[in-house]
Scaffold this motif. Structure first.
Motif, PDB file in Angstrom:
ATOM      1  N   LEU A 107       0.839  -1.202   0.000  1.00  0.00           N
ATOM      2  CA  LEU A 107       0.000   0.000   0.000  1.00  0.00           C
ATOM      3  C   LEU A 107       0.872   1.251   0.000  1.00  0.00           C
ATOM      4  O   LEU A 107       1.725   1.427   0.876  1.00  0.00           O
ATOM      5  N   THR A 108       0.639   2.109  -0.984  1.00  0.00           N
ATOM      6  CA  THR A 108       1.218   3.453  -0.991  1.00  0.00           C
ATOM      7  C   THR A 108       0.109   4.429  -0.652  1.00  0.00           C
ATOM      8  O   THR A 108      -0.973   4.376  -1.254  1.00  0.00           O
ATOM      9  N   LEU A 109       0.338   5.290   0.331  1.00  0.00           N
ATOM     10  CA  LEU A 109      -0.648   6.324   0.665  1.00  0.00           C
ATOM     11  C   LEU A 109      -0.106   7.680   0.241  1.00  0.00           C
ATOM     12  O   LEU A 109       0.980   8.089   0.692  1.00  0.00           O
ATOM     13  N   GLY A 110      -0.836   8.371  -0.629  1.00  0.00           N
ATOM     14  CA  GLY A 110      -0.531   9.762  -0.938  1.00  0.00           C
ATOM     15  C   GLY A 110      -1.376  10.614  -0.005  1.00  0.00           C
ATOM     16  O   GLY A 110      -2.604  10.519  -0.020  1.00  0.00           O
ATOM     17  N   ILE A 111      -0.720  11.400   0.838  1.00  0.00           N
ATOM     18  CA  ILE A 111      -1.456  12.104   1.903  1.00  0.00           C
ATOM     19  C   ILE A 111      -1.119  13.587   1.906  1.00  0.00           C
ATOM     20  O   ILE A 111       0.058  13.968   1.864  1.00  0.00           O
ATOM     21  N   ALA A 112      -2.158  14.411   1.965  1.00  0.00           N
ATOM     22  CA  ALA A 112      -1.961  15.832   2.251  1.00  0.00           C
ATOM     23  C   ALA A 112      -1.669  15.898   3.751  1.00  0.00           C
ATOM     24  O   ALA A 112      -2.596  15.875   4.563  1.00  0.00           O
ATOM     25  N   MET A 113      -0.396  15.899   4.101  1.00  0.00           N
ATOM     26  CA  MET A 113      -0.001  15.685   5.506  1.00  0.00           C
ATOM     27  C   MET A 113      -0.524  16.801   6.411  1.00  0.00           C
ATOM     28  O   MET A 113      -0.458  17.981   6.052  1.00  0.00           O
ATOM     29  N   PRO A 114      -1.031  16.423   7.599  1.00  0.00           N
ATOM     30  CA  PRO A 114      -1.494  17.457   8.535  1.00  0.00           C
ATOM     31  C   PRO A 114      -0.313  18.173   9.182  1.00  0.00           C
ATOM     32  O   PRO A 114       0.840  17.805   8.978  1.00  0.00           O
ATOM     33  N   GLU A 128       3.669   1.296  11.902  1.00  0.00           N
ATOM     34  CA  GLU A 128       3.217   0.121  12.672  1.00  0.00           C
ATOM     35  C   GLU A 128       2.248  -0.724  11.861  1.00  0.00           C
ATOM     36  O   GLU A 128       2.240  -1.949  11.964  1.00  0.00           O
ATOM     37  N   LEU A 129       1.402  -0.068  11.075  1.00  0.00           N
ATOM     38  CA  LEU A 129       0.361  -0.788  10.331  1.00  0.00           C
ATOM     39  C   LEU A 129       0.899  -1.418   9.049  1.00  0.00           C
ATOM     40  O   LEU A 129       0.162  -2.101   8.339  1.00  0.00           O
ATOM     41  N   GLY A 130       2.153  -1.201   8.740  1.00  0.00           N
ATOM     42  CA  GLY A 130       2.774  -1.888   7.597  1.00  0.00           C
ATOM     43  C   GLY A 130       2.603  -1.187   6.267  1.00  0.00           C
ATOM     44  O   GLY A 130       2.829  -1.808   5.220  1.00  0.00           O
ATOM     45  N   VAL A 131       2.221   0.089   6.278  1.00  0.00           N
ATOM     46  CA  VAL A 131       2.138   0.838   5.009  1.00  0.00           C
ATOM     47  C   VAL A 131       3.541   0.869   4.383  1.00  0.00           C
ATOM     48  O   VAL A 131       4.542   1.040   5.079  1.00  0.00           O
ATOM     49  N   ASN A 132       3.625   0.661   3.080  1.00  0.00           N
ATOM     50  CA  ASN A 132       4.931   0.556   2.434  1.00  0.00           C
ATOM     51  C   ASN A 132       5.555   1.904   2.105  1.00  0.00           C
ATOM     52  O   ASN A 132       6.770   2.067   2.190  1.00  0.00           O
ATOM     53  N   ARG A 133       4.697   2.840   1.698  1.00  0.00           N
ATOM     54  CA  ARG A 133       5.264   4.102   1.200  1.00  0.00           C
ATOM     55  C   ARG A 133       4.272   5.226   1.463  1.00  0.00           C
ATOM     56  O   ARG A 133       3.063   5.035   1.266  1.00  0.00           O
ATOM     57  N   VAL A 134       4.778   6.376   1.891  1.00  0.00           N
ATOM     58  CA  VAL A 134       3.933   7.571   2.032  1.00  0.00           C
ATOM     59  C   VAL A 134       4.463   8.627   1.070  1.00  0.00           C
ATOM     60  O   VAL A 134       5.666   8.894   1.032  1.00  0.00           O
ATOM     61  N   VAL A 135       3.561   9.197   0.285  1.00  0.00           N
ATOM     62  CA  VAL A 135       3.923  10.292  -0.626  1.00  0.00           C
ATOM     63  C   VAL A 135       3.211  11.550  -0.118  1.00  0.00           C
ATOM     64  O   VAL A 135       1.978  11.632  -0.189  1.00  0.00           O
ATOM     65  N   PRO A 136       3.942  12.523   0.427  1.00  0.00           N
ATOM     66  CA  PRO A 136       3.285  13.759   0.881  1.00  0.00           C
ATOM     67  C   PRO A 136       2.743  14.516  -0.338  1.00  0.00           C
ATOM     68  O   PRO A 136       3.494  14.799  -1.281  1.00  0.00           O
ATOM     69  N   LEU A 137       1.448  14.821  -0.314  1.00  0.00           N
ATOM     70  CA  LEU A 137       0.815  15.471  -1.462  1.00  0.00           C
ATOM     71  C   LEU A 137       0.649  16.960  -1.218  1.00  0.00           C
ATOM     72  O   LEU A 137       0.221  17.379  -0.133  1.00  0.00           O
ATOM     73  N   ASN A 168      10.774  -5.027  10.149  1.00  0.00           N
ATOM     74  CA  ASN A 168      12.150  -4.979   9.665  1.00  0.00           C
ATOM     75  C   ASN A 168      12.317  -4.205   8.370  1.00  0.00           C
ATOM     76  O   ASN A 168      13.442  -4.033   7.904  1.00  0.00           O
ATOM     77  N   HIS A 169      11.205  -3.778   7.766  1.00  0.00           N
ATOM     78  CA  HIS A 169      11.271  -2.936   6.564  1.00  0.00           C
ATOM     79  C   HIS A 169      10.948  -1.507   6.963  1.00  0.00           C
ATOM     80  O   HIS A 169       9.894  -1.265   7.583  1.00  0.00           O
ATOM     81  N   LEU A 170      11.773  -0.555   6.573  1.00  0.00           N
ATOM     82  CA  LEU A 170      11.437   0.844   6.832  1.00  0.00           C
ATOM     83  C   LEU A 170      10.339   1.283   5.874  1.00  0.00           C
ATOM     84  O   LEU A 170      10.379   0.942   4.686  1.00  0.00           O
ATOM     85  N   MET A 171       9.355   2.021   6.365  1.00  0.00           N
ATOM     86  CA  MET A 171       8.358   2.631   5.477  1.00  0.00           C
ATOM     87  C   MET A 171       9.065   3.758   4.717  1.00  0.00           C
ATOM     88  O   MET A 171       9.734   4.596   5.321  1.00  0.00           O
ATOM     89  N   GLU A 172       8.890   3.770   3.404  1.00  0.00           N
ATOM     90  CA  GLU A 172       9.550   4.806   2.595  1.00  0.00           C
ATOM     91  C   GLU A 172       8.751   6.110   2.659  1.00  0.00           C
ATOM     92  O   GLU A 172       7.511   6.077   2.611  1.00  0.00           O
ATOM     93  N   ILE A 173       9.436   7.224   2.746  1.00  0.00           N
ATOM     94  CA  ILE A 173       8.769   8.524   2.622  1.00  0.00           C
ATOM     95  C   ILE A 173       9.321   9.200   1.376  1.00  0.00           C
ATOM     96  O   ILE A 173      10.517   9.522   1.301  1.00  0.00           O
TER      97      ILE A 173
END
Ligand code: SAM
Length: 261
Positions: A107-114, A128-137, A168-173
């Protein structure tokens, strides 16, 4: 939670689940340290300044004790603390082994970060929830841009959340990107199911297919009509997470739980 729990599950390096007492659980959560790369056949590993501080000043680990090292790319190993200096700690590691706690679907989440600490807490939960990648939108209604400084801080939050959660996997930002551009770029990535979180969208995904997911979460004011139209034309499916309007953090966490857990 720790105080009231009698036992909890822990996955050992060999993949077996064992029950831990609350005291052991605390030890499990805090004996993990990030070191990358790990020598493939085992050997000498020097911890960086942040990990050295945590190991020596917070956890007060002593020479001769065993800790767990993980490399952020899915491998971990036991290591013995060989020496403790003012600026670094030297460990002798076993050969690292793949130890995977990832979700079955990426799962990649594109988020308008708060703003501020709300983003920091969100990054912690999503790791913690195992999201693979966050893309700040960066959206048309974005009120505060994401800075490089914030991303550097979030990367540290990711490491700490991995240490705590046993991941053991870092979530990518990813670097911040304009929402319209991300909608277009992602549309060219094959085999990705694309979802735009929208209170007035379809009530569910329908029958979930086993392919990677990308989900977009809008800013406080929501995506504007231009962004929504562009996304729909590019094959993004508006999906609702219920009839109430959720804050950005809540919508992101619901997306992580509903879509991949
Ligand atoms: N007034 C805005 C609107 O109606 O879209 C509220 C924006 S909400 C604070 C921030 C983002 O969270 C939204 O853009 C959307 O992506 C997501 N969101 C909030 N509630 C949602 C829901 N019930 N279902 C799906 N997504 C939701």
């Amino acid at each position: 939670m720790l105080k009231s729990a009698t036992h909890t599950d822990c996955i050992e390096a060999n993949g077996a689940a064992v029950k831990l007492s609350p005291t052991q659980t605390l030890a499990f959560m805090t004996r993990r340290y990030f070191a990358a790369p790990l020598p493939p056949c085992g050997g000498v590993v020097k911890l960086d300044a942040d990990e050295t501080h945590h190991l020596t000043k917070v956890m007060r680990v002593k020479v001769g004790e065993t800790v767990t090292l993980f490399d952020g790319e899915g491998r971990q190993c036991d290591a013995t603390v060989e020496s403790i200096g003012r600026r670094d700690v030297i460990c002798l590691s076993q050969p690292p082994a793949p130890t995977d706690h990832e979700n079955a679907r990426s799962l990649t989440l594109g988020i308008a970060m708060p703003k501020g600490d709300r983003s920091k807490d969100l990054i912690e939960r999503l790791t913690e929830l195992g999201v693979n990648r966050v893309v700040p939108l960066h959206c048309n209604r974005t009120q505060w841009p994401v800075t490089e400084n914030a991303i550097t801080k979030w990367q540290r939050v990711v490491i700490d959340a991995c240490k705590q959660s046993g991941r053991n996997h870092l979530m990518e930002i990813a670097p911040p990107v304009r929402a319209a551009q991300w909608f277009g770029d992602s549309a060219h990535v094959e085999n990705v199911m694309r979802i735009i979180a929208d209170p007035s969208g379809a009530p569910s995904l329908g029958s979930p297919e086993a392919r990677p997911l990308a989900c977009a979460i809008g800013p406080e004011g929501g995506f504007d009509a231009m962004e929504m139209d562009a996304a729909k034309q590019l094959g993004w499916h508006p999906v609702s997470f219920g009839s109430r309007i959720l804050r950005i953090e809540t919508a992101s966490i619901v997306a992580a739980i509903k879509l991949v857990m």
